[in-house]
Write a protein that holds these residues in place. Structure first.
Motif, PDB file in Angstrom:
ATOM      1  N   LEU A 208      29.588  90.567  50.693  1.00  0.00           N
ATOM      2  CA  LEU A 208      28.668  91.193  51.644  1.00  0.00           C
ATOM      3  C   LEU A 208      27.240  91.214  51.102  1.00  0.00           C
ATOM      4  O   LEU A 208      26.275  91.024  51.848  1.00  0.00           O
ATOM      5  CB  LEU A 208      29.128  92.621  51.955  1.00  0.00           C
ATOM      6  N   LYS A 209      27.104  91.444  49.816  1.00  0.00           N
ATOM      7  CA  LYS A 209      25.772  91.538  49.220  1.00  0.00           C
ATOM      8  C   LYS A 209      25.103  90.172  49.046  1.00  0.00           C
ATOM      9  O   LYS A 209      23.903  90.029  49.270  1.00  0.00           O
ATOM     10  CB  LYS A 209      25.858  92.223  47.847  1.00  0.00           C
TER      11      LYS A 209
ATOM     12  N   ILE B  49      20.806  93.026  47.050  1.00  0.00           N
ATOM     13  CA  ILE B  49      21.308  92.634  48.368  1.00  0.00           C
ATOM     14  C   ILE B  49      20.434  91.498  48.887  1.00  0.00           C
ATOM     15  O   ILE B  49      19.231  91.679  49.083  1.00  0.00           O
ATOM     16  CB  ILE B  49      21.289  93.807  49.369  1.00  0.00           C
TER      17      ILE B  49
ATOM     18  N   ILE C 146      34.264  87.721  55.633  1.00  0.00           N
ATOM     19  CA  ILE C 146      33.173  88.540  55.095  1.00  0.00           C
ATOM     20  C   ILE C 146      31.820  87.897  55.395  1.00  0.00           C
ATOM     21  O   ILE C 146      30.856  88.579  55.763  1.00  0.00           O
ATOM     22  CB  ILE C 146      33.340  88.732  53.573  1.00  0.00           C
TER      23      ILE C 146
ATOM     24  N   THR D  21      30.939  88.519  58.943  1.00  0.00           N
ATOM     25  CA  THR D  21      30.602  89.932  59.145  1.00  0.00           C
ATOM     26  C   THR D  21      29.225  90.248  58.582  1.00  0.00           C
ATOM     27  O   THR D  21      28.456  91.022  59.166  1.00  0.00           O
ATOM     28  CB  THR D  21      31.652  90.832  58.455  1.00  0.00           C
ATOM     29  N   ARG D  22      28.900  89.633  57.458  1.00  0.00           N
ATOM     30  CA  ARG D  22      27.627  89.894  56.767  1.00  0.00           C
ATOM     31  C   ARG D  22      26.424  89.601  57.661  1.00  0.00           C
ATOM     32  O   ARG D  22      25.407  90.304  57.599  1.00  0.00           O
ATOM     33  CB  ARG D  22      27.581  89.029  55.503  1.00  0.00           C
ATOM     34  N   ARG D  23      26.526  88.583  58.478  1.00  0.00           N
ATOM     35  CA  ARG D  23      25.411  88.206  59.354  1.00  0.00           C
ATOM     36  C   ARG D  23      25.127  89.256  60.429  1.00  0.00           C
ATOM     37  O   ARG D  23      24.045  89.289  61.009  1.00  0.00           O
ATOM     38  CB  ARG D  23      25.707  86.853  60.017  1.00  0.00           C
TER      39      ARG D  23
ATOM     40  N   ILE E 297      25.396  97.463  54.456  1.00  0.00           N
ATOM     41  CA  ILE E 297      25.912  96.831  53.247  1.00  0.00           C
ATOM     42  C   ILE E 297      25.833  97.800  52.071  1.00  0.00           C
ATOM     43  O   ILE E 297      26.739  97.868  51.225  1.00  0.00           O
ATOM     44  CB  ILE E 297      25.141  95.530  52.942  1.00  0.00           C
TER      45      ILE E 297
END
Length: 209
Positions: A31-32, A96, A167, A170-172, A179
């Motif tokens: 995620l980071k 991040i 992941i 989802t991160r986008r 986060i």
């Protein structure tokens, strides 16, 4: 042979599916910093899995099963995960990166993170029980052992790639604040693991008092 290989792939998937310390660290770093960095953490964890398979097959299980060694592993694991969890919470809003942005940390640091997180009592004891059972169920010939290793690694790879793909997608959709709090939650989970390890350490120490 194909059936044996597929059975070992499913074994690898079943090993990787339960949420453990490596999965938590992969999710946090994915995620980071994105897909590759989270996956590299998984490769570090998988390296330990591979070494454990070989070592346990070579007779390490008896050594790791001794009470004194298990007590040491519980304590070391508790202290290490407590540190990792604290660091995750403390630096939740640090490092991040946005999608497409260059990550300053090297792949080596993420790989080492996966290695260190995977060296935990729960992982070692899990392999003692699961792999010990597999050994008694006929994986004794060299060819079967090779299929066992390759199948398990392929299964773990499928899990890690699938998890990191999810992941990365989802991160986008998440901003930095989300986060950050996911990183805090991951740190809390790791501290939870450390408290459990500490409990097991104290429980095992009672035998000597």
């Amino acid at each position: 042979m194909v059936t044996l290989f597929l059975a070992n792939v499913l074994l690898g998937l079943s090993i990787a599916l339960p949420v453990g310390t490596v999965t938590v660290e992969m999710t946090k770093q994915g995620l980071k910093n994105g897909f590759m960095h989270g996956w590299i953490v998984g490769l570090g964890g998988m390296t330990i899995d591979l070494l454990l398979i070989i070592l346990l097959y070579s007779g390490l299980a008896n050594f790791l099963a001794t009470p004194v060694i298990q007590i040491i592993m519980w304590l070391v694991g508790a202290l290490f995960l407590l540190y990792i969890g604290y660091d995750s919470i403390k630096n939740a809003d640090h490092d991040i990166s946005s999608p497409g942005e260059k990550v300053e940390k090297s792949f080596k640091s993420f790989y080492l993170s996966g290695l260190l997180v995977a060296i935990s009592p729960s992982n070692l004891i899990f392999w003692l029980s699961v792999f010990g059972t597999v050994l008694t169920n006929s994986f004794e010939t060299a060819s079967s052992f090779q299929f066992l290793i390759v199948g398990i690694i392929v299964g773990i790879l499928i899990h890690d790639l699938g998890l990191m793909t999810l992941i990365a997608g989802t991160r986008r959709m998440l901003n930095t604040l989300y986060i950050k709090w996911i990183s805090v939650a991951a740190g809390c989970v790791l501290i939870g693991f450390s408290m459990y390890f500490l409990y097991k350490f104290i429980e095992n120490m009672k035998v000597y008092f």
